[in-house]
Design an enzyme around this catalytic site. Structure first.
Site, PDB file in Angstrom:
ATOM      1  N   HIS A  76       2.011  -1.555  -4.062  1.00  0.00           N
ATOM      2  CA  HIS A  76       3.384  -2.070  -4.172  1.00  0.00           C
ATOM      3  C   HIS A  76       3.668  -3.180  -3.168  1.00  0.00           C
ATOM      4  CE1 HIS A  76       4.450   2.088  -6.030  1.00  0.00           C
ATOM      5  NE2 HIS A  76       3.862   1.280  -6.884  1.00  0.00           N
ATOM      6  N   SER A 114       1.609  12.276  -2.196  1.00  0.00           N
ATOM      7  CA  SER A 114       2.394  11.632  -3.253  1.00  0.00           C
ATOM      8  C   SER A 114       2.784  12.657  -4.311  1.00  0.00           C
ATOM      9  CB  SER A 114       1.600  10.502  -3.910  1.00  0.00           C
ATOM     10  OG  SER A 114       2.322   9.989  -5.028  1.00  0.00           O
ATOM     11  N   SER A 115       4.027  12.569  -4.778  1.00  0.00           N
ATOM     12  CA  SER A 115       4.477  13.444  -5.859  1.00  0.00           C
ATOM     13  C   SER A 115       4.079  12.857  -7.213  1.00  0.00           C
ATOM     14  CB  SER A 115       5.996  13.605  -5.790  1.00  0.00           C
ATOM     15  OG  SER A 115       6.612  12.349  -5.920  1.00  0.00           O
ATOM     16  N   VAL A 172       4.489   0.716   1.583  1.00  0.00           N
ATOM     17  CA  VAL A 172       4.613  -0.707   1.911  1.00  0.00           C
ATOM     18  C   VAL A 172       4.716  -0.906   3.422  1.00  0.00           C
ATOM     19  CG1 VAL A 172       5.666  -1.320  -0.302  1.00  0.00           C
ATOM     20  CG2 VAL A 172       7.148  -0.585   1.567  1.00  0.00           C
ATOM     21  N   ASP A 173       4.310   0.138   4.186  1.00  0.00           N
ATOM     22  CA  ASP A 173       4.522   0.107   5.637  1.00  0.00           C
ATOM     23  C   ASP A 173       3.374  -0.505   6.436  1.00  0.00           C
ATOM     24  OD1 ASP A 173       2.554   2.161   5.617  1.00  0.00           O
ATOM     25  OD2 ASP A 173       4.088   3.722   5.505  1.00  0.00           O
ATOM     26  N   GLY A 217       4.726  20.418  -2.025  1.00  0.00           N
ATOM     27  CA  GLY A 217       5.588  20.495  -3.200  1.00  0.00           C
ATOM     28  C   GLY A 217       4.956  19.967  -4.470  1.00  0.00           C
ATOM     29  N   CYS A 232       9.625 -16.758  -1.710  1.00  0.00           N
ATOM     30  CA  CYS A 232      10.701 -17.394  -2.467  1.00  0.00           C
ATOM     31  C   CYS A 232      10.453 -17.148  -3.962  1.00  0.00           C
ATOM     32  CB  CYS A 232      10.723 -18.890  -2.180  1.00  0.00           C
ATOM     33  SG  CYS A 232      11.844 -19.777  -3.274  1.00  0.00           S
ATOM     34  N   CYS A 242      13.136 -24.968  -0.851  1.00  0.00           N
ATOM     35  CA  CYS A 242      13.848 -25.302  -2.091  1.00  0.00           C
ATOM     36  C   CYS A 242      15.232 -24.669  -2.203  1.00  0.00           C
ATOM     37  CB  CYS A 242      12.994 -24.904  -3.295  1.00  0.00           C
ATOM     38  SG  CYS A 242      13.005 -23.128  -3.616  1.00  0.00           S
TER      39      CYS A 242
HETATM   40 ZN   LIG Z   1      11.470 -21.945  -2.431  1.00  0.00          ZN
END
Ligand SMILES: [Zn+2]
Length: 290
Positions: A116, A216-217, A100-101, A243, A124, A178
């Site tokens: 992701h 990735s594992s 997500v970087d 690994g 929101c 909101c």
């Molecule tokens: Zn809102």
């Protein structure tokens, strides 16, 4: 060791790539899991906990405030750049990342799915309004000046480990439209990846003749399912990962090495071949100039 991977690229024209935390470690973003596939740090925030408990959100945002500063300063490394270059050379059907970087995007990858989501935006939960993460950081700091003085170690999801800081006192901003709960636009544990996003990845996988897992594992199902689908469709899967992975038994081969070094080596060979091919093409097309 790397020649296996070079051969893999020589034998397969269009490759579907899945990347995980290991691709970003050289950019200073720590990996989630050790070489046995176990958690190195405490587990990241669960979706239900975040939604249901104010204290969980206070803890998350305090840690994430610190973590984001590190993320925001991280730069793409040679692994990200190599994948962007391979895309330019039309060798990839898609790069799908579990990270997500935002580093693949910054490196220049465009046929990219951030499975992701990304930490760069906040939404929101009630009205769906979206704000930039930078704005969220500013609001958090304005309400909680003490956050500026904190130093902490971060984990791969942008979360950070805070010692001796009472997160119960964190004053959280709410949605300006909101008053609803604000959440980063990332898929938390216990939350599903949007179906349309998954479908588009399966579509890209179907047009590939091989799959490569990078760093990735595959312990998280959202990524593992693509390996399983590839295997079921008879598409060979290789991996570069330090690994154990969840898919070790079905991989064609695995290279337990640094992602950047392995990918750079492949790229050197491909770029040399591309130049050779181009020269021959020119000669063949212009015989009168020989
Ligand atoms: Zn809102």
């Amino acid at each position: 060791m790397f020649s296996l991977l070079t051969e893999f690229f020589a034998e397969h024209e269009r490759i579907f790539v899945l990347t995980g935390a290991g691709v970003s470690t050289a950019s200073g973003i720590p990996d989630y899991r050790d070489e046995h596939g176990d958690w190195k740090h405490q587990q990241p925030m669960e979706y239900q906990e975040f939604v249901e408990r104010h204290e969980a959100r206070q803890r998350y945002w305090a840690r994430s405030f610190i973590g984001w500063q590190r993320f925001n300063h991280a730069r793409p490394n040679r692994a990200h750049l190599a994948l962007a270059r391979l895309e330019q050379l039309h060798r990839l059907t898609r790069t799908v990342t579990q990270n997500v970087d935002g580093l693949h995007q910054r490196a220049g990858s465009r046929q990219l799915t951030e499975l992701h989501g990304s930490l760069a935006t906040v939404a929101c939960l009630d009205c769906g309004a979206v704000i930039e993460r930078v704005s969220m950081q500013q609001q958090l700091l304005k309400r909680n000046p003490a956050l500026a003085d904190l130093t902490a170690q971060i984990a791969a999801d942008g979360d950070a480990h805070l010692n001796d800081f009472d997160t119960c006192k964190v004053d959280l901003p709410a949605c300006a439209s909101c008053g609803g709960i604000l959440k980063p636009q990332v898929v938390f544990f216990g939350e599903s990846v949007p179906a349309a996003r998954v479908e588009s990845c399966f579509h890209a996988l179907a047009s590939a003749d091989a799959m490569l897992v990078v760093g990735s594992s595959l312990m998280v199902y959202s990524g593992f399912r693509f390996v399983r689908a590839a295997h079921n469709a008879g598409i060979p899967v290789a991996a570069i990962n330090r690994g154990k992975t969840r898919a070790d038994e079905i991989l064609s081969f695995k290279i337990s090495q640094d992602c950047a070094t392995a990918l750079s080596s492949v790229l050197e060979n491909i770029d040399i071949d591309a130049g050779f091919y181009h020269q021959n093409l020119v000669v063949t097309q212009c015989p009168d100039k020989l």
